[in-house]
Design a protein around this motif. Sequence first.
Motif, PDB file in Angstrom:
ATOM      1  N   MET A  14      66.629  31.013  27.456  1.00 17.75           N
ATOM      2  CA  MET A  14      67.525  30.539  28.369  1.00 17.75           C
ATOM      3  C   MET A  14      66.490  30.772  29.530  1.00 17.75           C
ATOM      4  O   MET A  14      65.697  31.700  29.650  1.00 17.75           O
ATOM      5  N   LYS A  15      66.767  29.697  30.581  1.00 15.67           N
ATOM      6  CA  LYS A  15      66.051  29.920  31.670  1.00 15.67           C
ATOM      7  C   LYS A  15      66.991  29.740  33.088  1.00 15.67           C
ATOM      8  O   LYS A  15      68.155  29.010  32.724  1.00 15.67           O
ATOM      9  N   TYR A  16      66.463  30.101  34.172  1.00 22.90           N
ATOM     10  CA  TYR A  16      67.312  29.948  35.298  1.00 22.90           C
ATOM     11  C   TYR A  16      67.301  28.500  35.866  1.00 22.90           C
ATOM     12  O   TYR A  16      66.270  28.091  35.978  1.00 22.90           O
ATOM     13  N   ASP A  17      68.491  27.876  35.989  1.00 21.38           N
ATOM     14  CA  ASP A  17      68.677  26.641  36.588  1.00 21.38           C
ATOM     15  C   ASP A  17      68.955  26.560  37.931  1.00 21.38           C
ATOM     16  O   ASP A  17      70.271  26.899  38.457  1.00 21.38           O
ATOM     17  N   ALA A  18      68.161  25.868  38.821  1.00 21.16           N
ATOM     18  CA  ALA A  18      68.100  25.947  40.094  1.00 21.16           C
ATOM     19  C   ALA A  18      69.193  25.243  40.569  1.00 21.16           C
ATOM     20  O   ALA A  18      70.016  25.306  41.604  1.00 21.16           O
ATOM     21  N   ASP A  19      69.642  24.047  39.912  1.00 18.49           N
ATOM     22  CA  ASP A  19      70.723  23.264  40.381  1.00 18.49           C
ATOM     23  C   ASP A  19      72.061  23.671  40.145  1.00 18.49           C
ATOM     24  O   ASP A  19      73.115  23.627  40.961  1.00 18.49           O
ATOM     25  N   LEU A  22      72.559  29.136  37.226  1.00 21.66           N
ATOM     26  CA  LEU A  22      73.101  29.641  36.375  1.00 21.66           C
ATOM     27  C   LEU A  22      71.823  29.729  35.082  1.00 21.66           C
ATOM     28  O   LEU A  22      71.130  29.268  35.231  1.00 21.66           O
ATOM     29  N   LEU A  23      72.087  30.805  34.148  1.00 23.25           N
ATOM     30  CA  LEU A  23      71.211  30.808  33.226  1.00 23.25           C
ATOM     31  C   LEU A  23      71.381  29.841  32.221  1.00 23.25           C
ATOM     32  O   LEU A  23      72.644  29.607  31.668  1.00 23.25           O
ATOM     33  N   CYS A  28      71.004  24.364  23.470  1.00 19.47           N
ATOM     34  CA  CYS A  28      72.506  23.934  23.224  1.00 19.47           C
ATOM     35  C   CYS A  28      73.255  23.665  24.359  1.00 19.47           C
ATOM     36  O   CYS A  28      74.539  23.311  24.423  1.00 19.47           O
ATOM     37  N   GLY A  29      72.747  23.892  25.589  1.00 24.11           N
ATOM     38  CA  GLY A  29      73.409  23.661  26.896  1.00 24.11           C
ATOM     39  C   GLY A  29      74.363  24.779  27.467  1.00 24.11           C
ATOM     40  O   GLY A  29      75.069  24.648  28.259  1.00 24.11           O
ATOM     41  N   LYS A  30      74.598  25.777  26.754  1.00 23.67           N
ATOM     42  CA  LYS A  30      75.321  27.058  27.139  1.00 23.67           C
ATOM     43  C   LYS A  30      74.617  27.526  28.366  1.00 23.67           C
ATOM     44  O   LYS A  30      73.569  27.628  28.724  1.00 23.67           O
ATOM     45  N   THR A  31      75.613  28.007  29.107  1.00 27.21           N
ATOM     46  CA  THR A  31      75.152  28.439  30.588  1.00 27.21           C
ATOM     47  C   THR A  31      76.066  29.849  30.712  1.00 27.21           C
ATOM     48  O   THR A  31      76.817  30.396  29.994  1.00 27.21           O
ATOM     49  N   GLN A  32      75.375  30.940  31.677  1.00 21.44           N
ATOM     50  CA  GLN A  32      75.991  32.148  31.839  1.00 21.44           C
ATOM     51  C   GLN A  32      75.586  32.322  33.319  1.00 21.44           C
ATOM     52  O   GLN A  32      74.680  32.077  33.962  1.00 21.44           O
ATOM     53  N   LYS A  33      76.774  33.287  33.828  1.00 25.79           N
ATOM     54  CA  LYS A  33      76.759  33.547  35.275  1.00 25.79           C
ATOM     55  C   LYS A  33      75.830  34.747  35.342  1.00 25.79           C
ATOM     56  O   LYS A  33      76.127  35.676  34.576  1.00 25.79           O
ATOM     57  N   THR A 251      66.809  40.242  36.711  1.00 20.90           N
ATOM     58  CA  THR A 251      65.788  39.608  36.031  1.00 20.90           C
ATOM     59  C   THR A 251      65.944  38.240  35.413  1.00 20.90           C
ATOM     60  O   THR A 251      65.171  37.516  35.552  1.00 20.90           O
ATOM     61  N   PRO A 252      67.333  37.788  35.133  1.00 17.51           N
ATOM     62  CA  PRO A 252      67.416  36.380  34.907  1.00 17.51           C
ATOM     63  C   PRO A 252      67.026  35.376  35.910  1.00 17.51           C
ATOM     64  O   PRO A 252      66.783  34.304  35.250  1.00 17.51           O
ATOM     65  N   TYR A 253      66.949  35.774  37.150  1.00 17.50           N
ATOM     66  CA  TYR A 253      66.618  34.585  38.026  1.00 17.50           C
ATOM     67  C   TYR A 253      65.077  34.404  37.982  1.00 17.50           C
ATOM     68  O   TYR A 253      64.590  33.371  38.379  1.00 17.50           O
TER      69      TYR A 253
END
Length: 377
Positions: A14-19, A22-23, A28-33, A251-253
């Motif tokens: 997973m990667k941090y998405d600036a838009d 979220l991670l 698969c498109g899953k997101t996490q806060k 760290t996820p950021y």
Amino acid sequence: MVLQHKCPDCGADMKYDADTRLLLCPSCGKTQKIDLMKDALNTNDKEEGEHSHQPEAAADDIDEVYGDYEEFEEQSTYGTYNDNDTQHYVCNNCGAELITDADTTATTCSYCGSPMILGDRLSGKMAPAKVIPFTISKERAEQAFKKWCKHGLVTPKDFARADRIKSITGVYVPFWLYNINGRGEAVANATKVRHYSSGDYDVTETRHYKVYRKVSLNFDDIPVDASEKMPDDMMDKLEPYTYSDLTQFNTPYLSGYIAEKYNYTDKELFPRVKEKTHSYLEEYIRKTITGYTSVTISERNYDAKQKNATYTLLPVWMLSYNYKGKDYLFAMNGQTGKVVGKPPICKKKAALWWSGITAGAFLIAHLLVTVIGGGLL
């Protein structure tokens, strides 16, 4: 220790998405806060505070505010890290060996492109206390940069048209955010000029004044970059950042971005922040001296005391642009989109621009002479 945040559904990185902030799993498109996730490095929570570049209003009785500088106990939210050697890390996905310099804390695998967070360089006291996450994605950064190129008054036409972005890299740059108490005294020479007519005479009356100011001001979140790789003047020009987005480090950021540790402690960089504080004090004092025709500060005595310094990561897009075989370096504020850097200059456009300014000034001067001459007749 290499940290790679895996998608709980498909196992992809997973990667941090600036838009979305979220991670995001690109598979698969899953997101996490991120704020609900437990930091893998068990970073201790620290007290949140309000953040502003504006000084607090000075008290009515300035002598009570002045007191003694011993009342301030310097604090630093940072750790100590000594490691000047390159190190080897192994990607958890493909097993490739990655060699990094001593400053890197987050990067990507050169072979499979997986995000890699080097946890041993962020553990314990070495973990940043705060971070402002990227709010501008790589795609939006490219679009914003191309738009910025088109606004250059004296840049070559094909500089804006052609797509010559050589590289664009999202970097979390280490900064110290200082809370400073600044104190100062200043003496200014001021004048009030009055013009009036008396009979057949035009009279100019000039009165001279001596103005004295003494202030004590608190400044929050004065940023100074702590990376020896980043040009100081370029990092200074990226200001201001919006500190309402300042959050606890997690760290996820860093996932999907480059990050570096600081090279200079807050004590080593204090002369730079002290110089900034002196300019803020003078700017504030000048704003308090109003109602005069001219103001010249003749004497000044400024000082500053560190109250606290917080190790913080701030988002920067670094862009390398190739034009006619030469590389130009630009930086973009990863939160606001502000761009700084020196683009190439078209000598012909610059000459036309300068001649236009000169012609305009000549025309204004000519009109003034005509009007004054006509009035005398």
